[in-house]
Design an enzyme around this catalytic site. Sequence first.
Site, PDB file in Angstrom:
ATOM      1  N   LYS A 108      -1.920 -21.708  19.674  1.00 42.97           N
ATOM      2  CA  LYS A 108      -3.346 -21.830  20.009  1.00 42.97           C
ATOM      3  C   LYS A 108      -3.546 -21.737  21.521  1.00 42.97           C
ATOM      4  O   LYS A 108      -4.390 -20.996  22.003  1.00 42.97           O
ATOM      5  CB  LYS A 108      -3.865 -23.166  19.492  1.00 42.97           C
ATOM      6  CG  LYS A 108      -5.144 -23.664  20.133  1.00 42.97           C
ATOM      7  CD  LYS A 108      -5.503 -25.045  19.589  1.00 42.97           C
ATOM      8  CE  LYS A 108      -6.685 -25.691  20.296  1.00 42.97           C
ATOM      9  NZ  LYS A 108      -6.392 -26.086  21.689  1.00 42.97           N
TER      10      LYS A 108
ATOM     11  N   ASP B  60       0.069 -33.384  23.855  1.00 46.86           N
ATOM     12  CA  ASP B  60      -0.445 -32.920  22.563  1.00 46.86           C
ATOM     13  C   ASP B  60       0.430 -33.350  21.384  1.00 46.86           C
ATOM     14  O   ASP B  60       0.063 -33.135  20.226  1.00 46.86           O
ATOM     15  CB  ASP B  60      -0.585 -31.390  22.556  1.00 46.86           C
ATOM     16  CG  ASP B  60      -1.792 -30.929  23.358  1.00 46.86           C
ATOM     17  OD1 ASP B  60      -2.587 -31.775  23.799  1.00 46.86           O
ATOM     18  OD2 ASP B  60      -1.943 -29.700  23.539  1.00 46.86           O
TER      19      ASP B  60
ATOM     20  N   ASP C  22     -11.800 -30.907  23.023  1.00 43.45           N
ATOM     21  CA  ASP C  22     -11.566 -32.280  22.576  1.00 43.45           C
ATOM     22  C   ASP C  22     -12.152 -33.292  23.538  1.00 43.45           C
ATOM     23  O   ASP C  22     -12.142 -33.091  24.738  1.00 43.45           O
ATOM     24  CB  ASP C  22     -10.060 -32.537  22.484  1.00 43.45           C
ATOM     25  CG  ASP C  22      -9.424 -31.717  21.395  1.00 43.45           C
ATOM     26  OD1 ASP C  22     -10.127 -31.422  20.420  1.00 43.45           O
ATOM     27  OD2 ASP C  22      -8.249 -31.380  21.532  1.00 43.45           O
TER      28      ASP C  22
END
Length: 429
Positions: free
Chosen positions: A29, A314, A125
């Site tokens: 991503k 992450d 986010d």
Amino acid sequence: MAPPVASEPVFRVRGGGPLEGTLRLSGAKNSVLKLMAASLLADGPVELSEVPDITDVPVMGAVLEGLGVTVRHDAAAGTCRLEVHDDRGLRPPADAVTRIRASVACLGPLVARRGAAELALPGGDRIGARSIDLHLEGLTAMGAVVERASDGVTVHADALHGARITLDFPSVGATENLVMAATLARGRTVIDNAAREPEIADLCRMLVAMGADIRGIGTPTVTVEGVERLTGVGWETCPDRIEAGTYLVAGALTGGRVRVERVRAGDLTLPLRKLADAGATVDVDGDAVTVERRSGPLRPVDVVTLPYPGFPTDLQPQMMVLLTQADGMSRCTENVFESRFSFVDQLRRMGADIDVDGHHALLSGPTTLRGATLDGLDVRAGAAGVLAGLVAEGETRVRDVDHVDRGYARFVERLRTLGADIVREDDGA
Ligand code: UD1
């Protein structure tokens, strides 16, 4: 009359047995979205392969279409062809820009190639302040003029020139934007304290294949000599180390055996070492990594997130779930995003014993997690919530699954392949 309540999908997970099996993953991503943005720099088509089937890809496609790029995305084939047909647009569509953080990656290419950019504040986010001051300071050093407004920024530059830029912090996004801007600037740009994430190296290597002159790729000092033009290119997106890490943690967490193919173990050095320290067996075989844990309790380990090659922020929420099952006291320190511990409240709701003091968390385990309803999560915390559900008693419902769809291709399907008891359902119908 009150409007009908839209039904929202949820994941329903039941804790159960070990995950077992093999997955082959596609591209990252955090690489593909920047590779897509780089198409703004090219004289000719950029043809990407191993494009992950995640919702951020079409959103980034919409951002680029709004900037005169023709985007042909084949989600099933994992390909995306991007070609500029009209290079006059300066303002990416705000509704798409505000949905994903990666939209900020258009800034450098637009200023370098079209002389200006008008950007609404990027989204993504809700895990911290996520300002873009380092991007803007770097562009200013290269001759750009920045005007800030409450809802966005405008950046102009008749011609960018090379500069020596020392970043306050090795920001991933700022490094990418400044490298892309520098590829077409006049003269030499040196970026010191550059971020070294593998996805940045992927972007730099694609830019080199397009004709850019970049040295020091993957090091803290990246040197870019500006060139006249960049061409189109065909490029395979690098593997997703975070997605791979999530499934490997799940294997160790559930006491199973998970093999992930198309992964670069060298990009996951610290996470794999932490899994081994926690008691899992880690086996690397070419581009495949297998994590197995058959019996015995997990051992506590300390985790400190830092820019690459440090432990990735992450993967921190997923690792926290694992540590709730470790026998003893583990410490987790978050140094990248100040709000990332918001996930701790969700885990506590399930029975986890976690004390937070600033950016340190102290976990006592093992604890029996109980099924709960989790919500308000970001991409990684959403995935971690599902992992927690895999070892919890009873049913766990994870809401806001749109976040998970942003970063994990076919998440439910893949977990089911591994034997997980998980379904996706519409809620509120
Ligand atoms: C990227 C990744 C994200 C990952 C993060 C760190 C994408 C789309 N997202 O985000 O998944 O968690 O790297 O590995 O690739 N900061 C500033 N000023 C700036 C830029 C950043 O203060 O100008 C701060 C941020 O608020 C944050 C920290 O620096 O606290 C790290 O941000 P950065 O490395 O830029 O991450 P992103 O590129 O946003």
